[in-house]
Each structure stands twice: as structure tokens, then as C-alpha cells.
Design a protein around this motif. Structure first.
Motif: not given
Length: 198
Positions: A92-97
Motif C-alpha cells: 500500500g501507500s507505506l510500501g510505496e512511500r
């Protein structure tokens, strides 16, 4: 209200074989409780100083407040950041960030591990969200409170004080950090990340 030692979100032996039951018991019930007690004492002494108008020891009690308060906060985060059958990679967004700010998850993991192993003396490695910079950062915290950044929100932390791993890993900090990755609760970290961005 005095601060209280939070209960663990799992059984003492739930993190085996990576984190042994005996160390978890000592670490939580003795060491973490010591920071809670120290925090309560510092708050009481500062209240007493205000009541008496005597601030002769304010420097000492403010240091105690920072040390024990930070120790309590970081330990509370540390327990929540781990889970049985944890590890893997965040999505999700954590992995992407993480990929955006560190180039890749592997790049992040290597930097975080290196920071943890290189902490001078006792302390922590911490993944934080810095709202002023608008990015994730990896920081070291010596003695709970040193080397931190104002306004940074801690998301993930590993304790590298020797009391955190000495019974099983002795002085092999790098071995402790390597096995700790098997316990990381990425759901907890992702939830914290979403809250701080909001």
C-alpha cells in the motif's frame, strides 16, 4: 492520572523463537516499568516544584521527564511494532512511500539495520514521518531522546539497548536486528503512517 505500564498485545512467549520469553518478561515487566515509574516520579517532582515555587532542581527533573517519558513512549511503540508471524514487506501507500524515499525496500532495510547496529551505546533506530520535510526518515535515538528531530512522528522502532536482547543474543546486536525483521508488524506501522499523514 499516573502513567501505567501497558499490557503486551500478545503472550510473553508469542514472539519465539526470534524473541525469547525470558527477555520479553524482563524487558516489559522490569525495564519498561522502570521508565513508567521514573516518568511518574518526574511529573510528581515538577508538580511539587510548581506548588512550592522552588525550581532549584528543575534541570534535573526536566531531564528525568525527557529520559523516562521518551523511554516509555518508545517502548510502547516497540511492543506494538512487533507481532507473531510478522515480517515480510509493507504494501500500500507505506510500501510505496518507503520505495520513494529510500529507493527500494531493500535499500530502506539495509539503511535501517545499519543505523540500528551503529547506535553509540544504548538507544534505538526509528523510522519517522517528518511532516515539515514531507518524507520518511531513519533516525537514531541515543538514551531514548538524543538525536531526534522536532515534530517527527515515530512509526517503527527497534530497541538496541543491551537489555532488549542480551539473554539470547549476548553482545551480537547485528544478529538481534537481523532476526527482529521477522517480527515487524507492518499493519501497525501502516496504520500509524496513515494517521500521521491525515
Amino acid at each position: 492520572m499516573p502513567y501505567q505500564l501497558p499490557e503486551l498485545p500478545y503472550a510473553y512467549d508469542a514472539l519465539e523463537p526470534h524473541y525469547d520469553e525470558a527477555t520479553v518478561r524482563l524487558h516489559h515487566d522490569i525495564h519498561h516499568k522502570g521508565y513508567v515509574d521514573g516518568l511518574n516520579n518526574a511529573e510528581a517532582k515538577l508538580a511539587e516544584a510548581r506548588e512550592k515555587g522552588d525550581f532549584g532542581l528543575v534541570k534535573h527533573w526536566e531531564r528525568e521527564l525527557a529520559f523516562h517519558g521518551s523511554g516509555h513512549l518508545l517502548h510502547t511503540l516497540f511492543w506494538m511494532n512487533m507481532t507473531p508471524n510478522g515480517g515480510g514487506t509493507p504494501s500500500g501507500s507505506l510500501g510505496e512511500r518507503i520505495s520513494q524515499d529510500f529507493g527500494s525496500f531493500e535499500g530502506f532495510k539495509k539503511q535501517f539495520s545499519a543505523a540500528a547496529v551503529a547506535v553509540e551505546g544504548s538507544g534505538w533506530a526509528v523510522l519517522v514521518w517528518n511532516p515539515e520535510f514531507g518524507k520518511l526518515e531513519i533516525l537514531q535515538a541515543e538514551k531514548h531522546q538524543n538525536l531526534t528531530q522536532w515534530g517527527a512522528v515515530p512509526l517503527l522502532t527497534v530497541d538496541v539497548w543491551e537489555h532488549a536482547y542480551y539473554l539470547k543474543y549476548q553482545n551480537k546486536r547485528a544478529a538481534w536486528v537481523e532476526t527482529w525483521w521477522n517480527l515487524v508488524n507492518w499493519s501497525d506501522v501502516a496504520e500509524r503512517f496513515e494517521k500521521c499523514k491525515a
